[in-house]
Design a protein around this motif. Structure first.
Motif, PDB file in Angstrom:
ATOM      1  N   GLY A   1       0.979  -1.197  -0.029  1.00 30.33           N
ATOM      2  CA  GLY A   1       0.003  -0.012  -0.029  1.00 30.33           C
ATOM      3  C   GLY A   1       0.814   1.096   0.073  1.00 30.33           C
ATOM      4  N   LEU A   2       0.139   2.368  -0.061  1.00 30.83           N
ATOM      5  CA  LEU A   2       0.823   3.580   0.050  1.00 30.83           C
ATOM      6  C   LEU A   2       0.372   4.688   1.102  1.00 30.83           C
ATOM      7  N   VAL A   3       1.316   5.501   1.560  1.00 32.26           N
ATOM      8  CA  VAL A   3       0.744   6.678   2.430  1.00 32.26           C
ATOM      9  C   VAL A   3       1.082   7.838   1.630  1.00 32.26           C
ATOM     10  N   VAL A   4       0.026   8.694   1.680  1.00 28.82           N
ATOM     11  CA  VAL A   4       0.129  10.000   0.832  1.00 28.82           C
ATOM     12  C   VAL A   4       0.244  10.898   1.774  1.00 28.82           C
ATOM     13  N   ASN A   5       1.324  11.748   1.910  1.00 26.18           N
ATOM     14  CA  ASN A   5       1.592  12.992   2.727  1.00 26.18           C
ATOM     15  C   ASN A   5       1.437  14.443   2.177  1.00 26.18           C
ATOM     16  N   MET A   6       1.827  14.357   0.968  1.00 21.57           N
ATOM     17  CA  MET A   6       1.654  15.716   0.499  1.00 21.57           C
ATOM     18  C   MET A   6       0.540  16.334  -0.007  1.00 21.57           C
ATOM     19  N   LEU A   7       0.259  17.326   0.430  1.00 20.77           N
ATOM     20  CA  LEU A   7      -1.234  18.120   0.391  1.00 20.77           C
ATOM     21  C   LEU A   7      -1.543  18.026  -0.976  1.00 20.77           C
ATOM     22  N   ASP A   8      -0.731  18.397  -2.059  1.00 21.11           N
ATOM     23  CA  ASP A   8      -1.344  18.662  -3.189  1.00 21.11           C
ATOM     24  C   ASP A   8      -1.688  17.228  -3.888  1.00 21.11           C
ATOM     25  N   GLU A   9      -0.843  16.259  -3.387  1.00 20.54           N
ATOM     26  CA  GLU A   9      -1.279  14.903  -3.959  1.00 20.54           C
ATOM     27  C   GLU A   9      -2.503  14.355  -3.640  1.00 20.54           C
ATOM     28  N   VAL A  10      -2.664  14.660  -2.094  1.00 22.94           N
ATOM     29  CA  VAL A  10      -4.127  14.098  -1.446  1.00 22.94           C
ATOM     30  C   VAL A  10      -5.084  14.928  -2.252  1.00 22.94           C
ATOM     31  N   ALA A  11      -5.047  16.139  -2.558  1.00 21.83           N
ATOM     32  CA  ALA A  11      -6.043  16.970  -3.147  1.00 21.83           C
ATOM     33  C   ALA A  11      -6.351  16.346  -4.525  1.00 21.83           C
ATOM     34  N   TRP A  12      -5.247  16.176  -5.253  1.00 21.47           N
ATOM     35  CA  TRP A  12      -5.416  15.765  -6.541  1.00 21.47           C
ATOM     36  C   TRP A  12      -6.008  14.388  -6.707  1.00 21.47           C
ATOM     37  N   LEU A  13      -5.459  13.455  -6.032  1.00 25.70           N
ATOM     38  CA  LEU A  13      -5.990  11.750  -5.889  1.00 25.70           C
ATOM     39  C   LEU A  13      -7.476  11.932  -5.644  1.00 25.70           C
ATOM     40  N   PHE A  14      -8.222  13.003  -4.762  1.00 24.19           N
ATOM     41  CA  PHE A  14      -9.433  12.729  -4.702  1.00 24.19           C
ATOM     42  C   PHE A  14     -10.228  13.849  -5.143  1.00 24.19           C
ATOM     43  N   ASN A  15      -9.756  14.498  -6.079  1.00 25.69           N
ATOM     44  CA  ASN A  15     -10.458  15.852  -6.802  1.00 25.69           C
ATOM     45  C   ASN A  15     -11.158  16.700  -5.656  1.00 25.69           C
TER      46      ASN A  15
ATOM     47  N   THR B   1      -8.424   5.526   2.296  1.00 30.09           N
ATOM     48  CA  THR B   1      -9.029   6.052   3.396  1.00 30.09           C
ATOM     49  C   THR B   1      -8.135   7.634   3.407  1.00 30.09           C
ATOM     50  N   LEU B   2      -9.153   8.461   3.634  1.00 30.46           N
ATOM     51  CA  LEU B   2      -8.934   9.937   3.766  1.00 30.46           C
ATOM     52  C   LEU B   2      -8.987  10.110   5.082  1.00 30.46           C
ATOM     53  N   PHE B   3      -7.763  10.963   5.586  1.00 28.43           N
ATOM     54  CA  PHE B   3      -7.617  11.257   7.075  1.00 28.43           C
ATOM     55  C   PHE B   3      -7.803  12.939   7.149  1.00 28.43           C
ATOM     56  N   VAL B   4      -8.970  13.493   7.413  1.00 34.38           N
ATOM     57  CA  VAL B   4      -9.002  14.688   7.374  1.00 34.38           C
ATOM     58  C   VAL B   4      -9.945  15.060   8.640  1.00 34.38           C
ATOM     59  N   ASP B   5      -9.952  16.359   9.113  1.00 34.41           N
ATOM     60  CA  ASP B   5     -10.729  16.882   9.895  1.00 34.41           C
ATOM     61  C   ASP B   5     -12.261  17.028   9.489  1.00 34.41           C
ATOM     62  N   GLU B   6     -12.838  16.333  10.087  1.00 30.18           N
ATOM     63  CA  GLU B   6     -14.367  16.054   9.610  1.00 30.18           C
ATOM     64  C   GLU B   6     -15.323  17.346   9.737  1.00 30.18           C
ATOM     65  N   GLN B   7     -14.736  18.467  10.636  1.00 28.48           N
ATOM     66  CA  GLN B   7     -15.367  19.642  10.362  1.00 28.48           C
ATOM     67  C   GLN B   7     -15.298  20.374   9.247  1.00 28.48           C
ATOM     68  N   GLN B   8     -14.241  19.829   8.271  1.00 28.75           N
ATOM     69  CA  GLN B   8     -13.942  20.774   7.066  1.00 28.75           C
ATOM     70  C   GLN B   8     -14.407  20.056   5.967  1.00 28.75           C
ATOM     71  N   ILE B   9     -15.400  18.938   6.153  1.00 36.17           N
ATOM     72  CA  ILE B   9     -16.157  18.435   5.136  1.00 36.17           C
ATOM     73  C   ILE B   9     -17.647  18.322   5.543  1.00 36.17           C
TER      74      ILE B   9
END
Length: 647
Positions: free
Chosen positions: A233-247, A271-279
Motif C-alpha cells: 500500500g501507499l501513504v500519501v502525505n503531500m497535500l497537493d497529492e491528496v487533493a489531486w487524488l480525490f479531486n 482512506t482519507l484522514f481529514v478533520d471532519e469539520q472541514q467536509i
C-alpha cells in the motif's frame, strides 16, 4: 520551430465571486519590507531550552517545512502561518531556507533567490550562509563539518524525512556527533500563545469537467503502481497529492487550493484522514462509499496497526514517499517500509486533455486582465499619478477578480520597481514600499488560481526611456526565453539538459541566481515537482514528458539597479519532426501565456531574423486571442495593438 494551436471556442467573461481565498490573506503574505525583526529575546529563550536536561542539545535545526501537529508533517513549500517556525525565529520569511542555532551563533542558509531578501530581514544575531557560492556549505554539510565534535544536534522528527535523517546520522558519525529527535519543537515553546492556530477551512469537490479524470480512475493507477513496486500500500502525505487524488480542493494554505489531510491506499481500501469539520455532505457524496473517512489526528495510530493487519515484512513492505517524515515511517516500522518517490507525484505531473485545455483557457482569461492592468498602469504614470508597488498589485488583483472561474492569486504578486526588481522573490509591503517611477524598470511576476488552471507570468516594462544597458539586458533575456520556447528535444531528456543547449548570455543568470523553470500544478500549487528546468538534482532525475507543464523564465538581476525576467507557462507536447533518430520520438513546448513583451526594451540589432520572426508571430497570437475580449475597452485595445505591432 514554433507551432501554435488556435482555440476553436473563446472563453466568456463575467464578474465572479472568488471564494475560498480572501483578500486580507493576500495583503501581507510574503511581503518583504525593510524592517528587521529583533530576534535577541527569541534566540535567548531558545538557547535556554536547549540547555534544559529534558532536551540537552548543543545545536537546534529549524528547517522551512511545516511540522508538529499530531507529530507529523506534509513538507509543503508554502506552510500555514502556524508552521512558519523558521520565519519566526530568524525574521526571514522567504519560502526556502534553514536556520541552525548553536549556543553562541545563529546561521541562516538559503539560495540565490533570497540573498537580498535575507540580507534585508536578518538582524545582527544571524550570519547569512549563501548556498551555492564557493566555499559555502549546505546546512547538512555545516552540521557534519563545522560544528564541534561530539555535538548533540536537536531536530523535530516531524520535519525531516526518513531518508534525510539516515544520511545526516551517517555524516555525523565520523565526528562523534549525534542527531537527537526531540519530543517537542523548541520553537513552538518560544512562540507560545502568539503562535497562530492551524486553519481548518472547508473542503470542496472539483468537478470532473475541470479535473478530467475520476477519483476511481486515479486510484486504479495508484494501485497499479503499488502492485508494480511489490508493496502492500501507499501513504500519501503531500497535500497537493491528496487533493489531486480525490479531486478535492481547499484553502488551508495561502495561495494553494489544498487542505490538511493524509491518504492511505491499499488494493482493497482507500482512506482519507481529514478533520471532519472541514467536509460536508457534498464532499461525502463526491467520495462515495468506497472511500473511508477518518479523523486527521488518527493517522499515526492507523499506520502503527498496518504491520499486523497487512502482515508487513521486508518482502512485503508499505510504500512511503521520499518526502514523508521520519515520524510517519517510524509509525509503520522502519523494517516494513519501502522509501521511494511517491507514484502520485509523477501521475499528477502529466496533465490530461481536459486539464491541458483548462490551462489554455485560463491563460486567455488571465491575458485579458494583464492587458487591462498594464494599459491602466501606463496611463496612470503618464498622467503623473503617484502609485506605490502595493497599490499597483492590488489593481491587478482587482482585474483578475472579475474573471470567470477565478479563485484567488497563486502567489504574492511581485510588483517591483527599480532596485527591488533584483530581489528575485520580492513582494511589496503595503505599509512600506517604493513608488513606481517611469524612469525605472518595472518587473511584475504574478499569477492566479482558476478552477480550470493555474497561471504564473512575469513581464518587465519601462514606461519612460530605457538605457542602453537595460535594453541590452532585456534583449539577452528575451533571446534566452526564445531559445527555450523553440527547443525540440528527444524523449528521455531531463530539465538539466537545457542549460548547455541555451545561449551563453543566458547561462549565468540561470545557474547562479534563479532556476529557468518549475513545474506548475492544475488548480494546485504554482510550484509543482518533480519536473523543472535548471540545475537542481531533482530535475536531472526527471524526464520531461508530454502533458507536463513548466515555466520558461530566464532572468537577469543587477543588484541595486534593476531586475529583468520574462516568464511564460509552457506545455510539453509531441513534436512532428522530419526524422526520428533512435526511434525515441521528440517533444517541444506549447506556450499558453498571452501577454505582450515590450518591444521598446528590445535592442533589435541583437536579434536574429528567426528571433524577430518568433517575436512577431507571438504578438500576432496575443492580439488574435486577447483582443476579441476587449471590445468595450478602447484604452486597452489601443495599448494592446501598439504593443503587438511587429518589429
Amino acid at each position: 520551430m514554433v507551432l501554435f494551436r488556435l482555440l476553436l471556442k473563446p472563453p466568456s467573461f463575467r464578474i465572479h465571486s472568488y471564494a475560498p481565498f480572501t483578500k486580507s490573506r493576500f495583503a501581507t503574505m510574503g511581503a518583504i519590507g525593510t524592517q528587521k525583526v529583533d530576534t535577541s529575546q527569541r534566540l535567548a529563550a531558545l538557547r535556554e531550552l536547549m540547555k534544559k536536561p529534558e532536551h540537552s542539545v548543543d545545536v537546534f535545526v529549524v528547517p522551512s517545512e511545516d511540522a508538529r501537529e499530531y507529530s507529523f508533517n506534509h513538507f509543503s513549500e508554502y506552510p500555514s502561518h502556524a508552521d512558519e517556525r523558521r520565519a519566526f525565529i530568524s525574521g526571514f520569511n522567504g519560502s526556502a531556507g534553514c536556520a541552525v542555532v548553536t549556543a553562541k551563533d545563529a546561521y541562516l542558509f538559503t539560495d540565490g533567490r533570497y540573498f537580498l531578501q535575507a540580507s534585508k530581514q536578518l538582524d545582527d544575531n544571524w550570519k547569512l550562509m549563501k548556498q551555492g557560492l564557493p566555499d559555502v556549505p549546505t546546512w547538512q554539510e555545516f552540521l557534519s563539518k563545522d560544528v564541534e565534535k561530539g555535538s548533540k544536534i536537536g531536530i523535530d522528527p516531524t520535519i525531516i524525512t526518513a531518508d534525510d535523517s539516515k544520511t545526516l546520522r551517517e555524516s555525523l558519525q565520523p565526528k562523534g556527533s549525534e542527531l537527537v529527535c526531540l519530543g517537542t519543537n523548541l520553537v513552538d515553546i518560544v512562540w507560545g500563545n502568539d503562535r497562530p492556530e492551524r486553519p481548518r477551512n472547508k473542503v470542496f469537490p472539483l468537478d470532473i469537467k475541470y479535473a478530467g479524470e475520476s477519483v476511481q480512475d486515479k486510484l486504479k493507477k495508484v494501485r497499479d503502481e503499488i502492485s508494480d513496486r511489490k508493496t502492500a500500500g501507499l501513504v500519501v502525505n503531500m497535500l497537493d497529492e491528496v487533493a489531486w487524488l480525490f479531486n478535492l480542493r481547499g484553502s488551508d494554505i495561502d495561495f494553494c487550493p489544498i487542505f490538511f489531510a493524509y491518504a492511505v491506499v491499499t488494493q482493497e481500501n482507500a482512506t482519507l484522514f481529514v478533520d471532519e469539520q472541514q467536509i460536508d455532505g457534498a464532499v461525502r457524496s463526491h467520495l462515495g462509499k468506497d472511500i473511508e473517512i477518518k479523523p486527521y489526528e488518527s493517522i499515526l495510530e492507523y499506520l502503527k496497526g498496518l504491520s499486523g493487519s497487512l502482515g508487513l515484512s521486508k518482502d512485503k513492505p508499505f510504500l512511503v514517499g521520499d518526502k514523508a517524515s521520519l515520524a510517519l515511517a517510524t509509525a509503520i516500522g522502519m523494517d516494513h517500509v519501502k522509501i521511494e518517490p511517491s507514484p502520485v507525484t509523477d501521475l499528477k505531473s502529466i496533465k490530461n486533455d481536459v486539464e491541458i485545455e483548462g490551462f489554455r483557457q485560463s491563460h486567455i482569461r488571465d491575458g485579458v486582465a494583464l492587458a487591462r492592468y498594464f494599459a491602466w498602469l501606463e496611463e496612470q504614470l503618464n498622467d503623473g499619478v503617484t502609485l506605490n508597488e502595493s497599490q499597483a498589485a492590488d489593481k491587478l488583483e482587482a482585474y483578475r477578480s472579475e474573471l470567470e472561474l477565478f479563485q484567488g492569486l497563486s502567489f504574492t504578486t511581485i510588483s517591483s520597481t527599480g532596485p527591488n526588481g533584483a530581489i528575485i522573490h520580492y513582494a511589496p509591503d503595503p505599509k512600506d514600499c517604493a513608488v513606481i517611477k517611469k524612469e525605472q524598470i518595472y518587473l511584475c511576476d504574478s499569477g492566479a488560481q482558476f478552477r480550470d488552471g493555474t497561471t504564473d507570468v512575469t513581464r518587465t516594462w519601462h514606461f519612460g526611456t530605457p538605457t542602453h544597458e537595460e535594453k541590452r539586458a532585456f534583449t539577452r533575456v528575451l533571446q534566452g526565453h526564445i531559445a527555450i520556447d523553440t527547443l525540440v528535444f528527444p524523449n528521455g531528456t531531463s530539465g538539466t539538459y537545457y542549460i548547455p543547449l541555451t545561449p551563453p548570455f543566458f547561462i549565468h543568470s540561470a545557474i547562479s541566481r534563479h532556476g529557468t523553470g518549475h513545474g506548475v500544478g492544475h488548480f494546485l500549487n504554482v510550484h509543482e515537482g518533480p519536473q523543472g528546468i535548471g540545475t537542481r538534482i531533482a530535475y536531472n532525475k526527471t524526464f520531461l514528458k508530454a502533458g507536463m507543464t513548466v515555466s520558461n523564465e530566464p532572468g537577469y538581476y543587477a543588484d541595486g539597479k534593476f531586475g529583468i525576467r520574462i516568464e511564460n507557462i509552457v506545455i510539453v507536447r509531441p513534436a512532428q519532426t522530419p526524422n526520428n533518430f533512435g526511434e525515441k520520438g521528440y517533444l517541444e513546448f506549447e506556450h499558453v501565456t498571452l501577454c505582450p513583451m515590450q518591444t521598446k526594451l528590445v535592442e533589435l540589432g541583437l536579434l536574429s531574423p528567426q528571433e524577430r520572426q518568433w517575436l512577431n508571430v507571438y504578438h500576432t497570437e496575443v492580439w488574435d486571442k486577447i483582443s476579441p475580449h476587449l471590445k468595450n475597452d478602447k484604452r486597452t485595445v489601443e495599448w494592446l495593438k501598439r504593443e503587438c505591432t511587429h518589429v
